[in-house]
Design an enzyme around this catalytic site. Structure first.
Site, mmCIF file in Angstrom:
data_model
loop_
_atom_site.group_PDB
_atom_site.id
_atom_site.type_symbol
_atom_site.label_atom_id
_atom_site.label_comp_id
_atom_site.label_asym_id
_atom_site.label_seq_id
_atom_site.Cartn_x
_atom_site.Cartn_y
_atom_site.Cartn_z
ATOM 1 N N TYR A 139 0.816 -1.216 0.000
ATOM 2 C CA TYR A 139 0.000 0.000 0.000
ATOM 3 C C TYR A 139 0.855 1.274 0.000
ATOM 4 C CZ TYR A 139 -3.545 -3.336 1.711
ATOM 5 O OH TYR A 139 -4.375 -4.413 1.885
ATOM 6 N N HIS A 156 1.200 -11.675 2.188
ATOM 7 C CA HIS A 156 0.126 -10.938 1.509
ATOM 8 C C HIS A 156 -0.536 -11.769 0.407
ATOM 9 C CE1 HIS A 156 -1.243 -6.618 0.256
ATOM 10 N NE2 HIS A 156 -2.235 -7.485 0.249
#
Length: 265
Positions: free
Chosen positions: A42, A100
């Protein structure tokens, strides 16, 4: 290690502007959130960390989660970049560190022991995985010394993840639902809106309250007034008829479906 206490969380994917991200995180914590989710991918860990620092809430009262980028899942990269994440967050540990996506540099036998090492070193309290298939989840459970504390996947009323919810019960971990509003499409869903109206709720609060009742930990993205509105879901006691109506919705499609995701192989 105490068990992981996960409540409705603030998702920060897409909070790209540093000042907006910091202000949103601080405001969410001050409003009552105690779970903040970020990721190397992010590119906002530093802004998230500033928001945690600026809040009046004690750090030890907040579950802070981040995720290792799929390009960084070779063992030495896991160890190095996890420390870099901590530096950006301004923390000496995170509560939850995820794989992730099990793609690209991910190799279960090599990657997962590096997460155990970070837990043993005190850099994370808990280990999680994200976007795993049932088979990969079972494999990870076999390899990890640490128990899997959470599995984060897309989950919302039109994509209910029943198999992974059952596996979460089997393995005794939490299922964390990202995109719990279907990237906003749930807000414009006429069937969801009808159920919400019958219960005097907004579609967002209905969807989040359904998730919480079904044992899913939603992590909606929000800004401004929506931060507080979403938190209302934790106070809603949905009647059985509303829960059953959401359960009975026709399934839709994934909203996040990269070509190289594990389920597309």
């Amino acid at each position: 290690m105490p068990p992981l206490d996960l409540s409705i969380g603030l998702g920060t994917s897409g909070l790209d502007d540093p000042e907006t991200c910091t202000d949103t995180v601080a405001a969410a914590l001050d409003a009552g959130y105690r779970h903040v989710d970020t990721a190397q991918m992010y590119d906002n860990e530093a802004a998230v960390g500033r928001g945690i620092a600026e809040s009046d809430v004690d750090r030890d009262d907040v579950v802070v989660a981040t995720k290792v980028h799929p390009e960084n899942l070779a063992p030495e990269d896991v160890r190095e970049t996890a420390r870099e994440s901590l530096d950006r967050l301004g923390l000496d540990r995170v509560d939850l560190l995820y794989v992730h996506w099990p793609i690209r540099a991910y190799d279960a036998a090599a990657t997962l022991p590096a997460f155990d090492d970070l837990r043993d070193a005190g850099l994370t309290d808990h280990v999680g995985v994200s976007n795993f298939t049932p088979d990969l989840l079972r494999e990870a459970d076999e390899i990890l010394d640490a128990p899997i504390a959470a599995h984060q996947v897309e989950c919302h009323p039109r994509f209910q993840q029943r198999e992974l919810r059952d596996l979460a019960d089997e393995f005794d971990h939490r299922l964390v639902g990202y995109s719990p509003l279907g990237r906003g499409e749930i807000l414009d869903d006429s069937e969801v809106a009808a159920i919400a109206e019958r219960n005097d709720l907004s579609p967002a609060v209905l969807a989040l309250a359904w998730a919480l009742d079904r044992g899913i930990v939603p992590i909606p993205k929000a800004r401004g007034d929506h931060v507080r509105e979403n938190l209302r879901a934790a106070e809603v006691d949905l009647p059985a008829a509303a829960l059953d109506a959401v359960d009975a919705l026709d399934p839709g499609e994934r909203r996040i479906d990269p070509d190289d995701a594990a389920w597309n192989r």
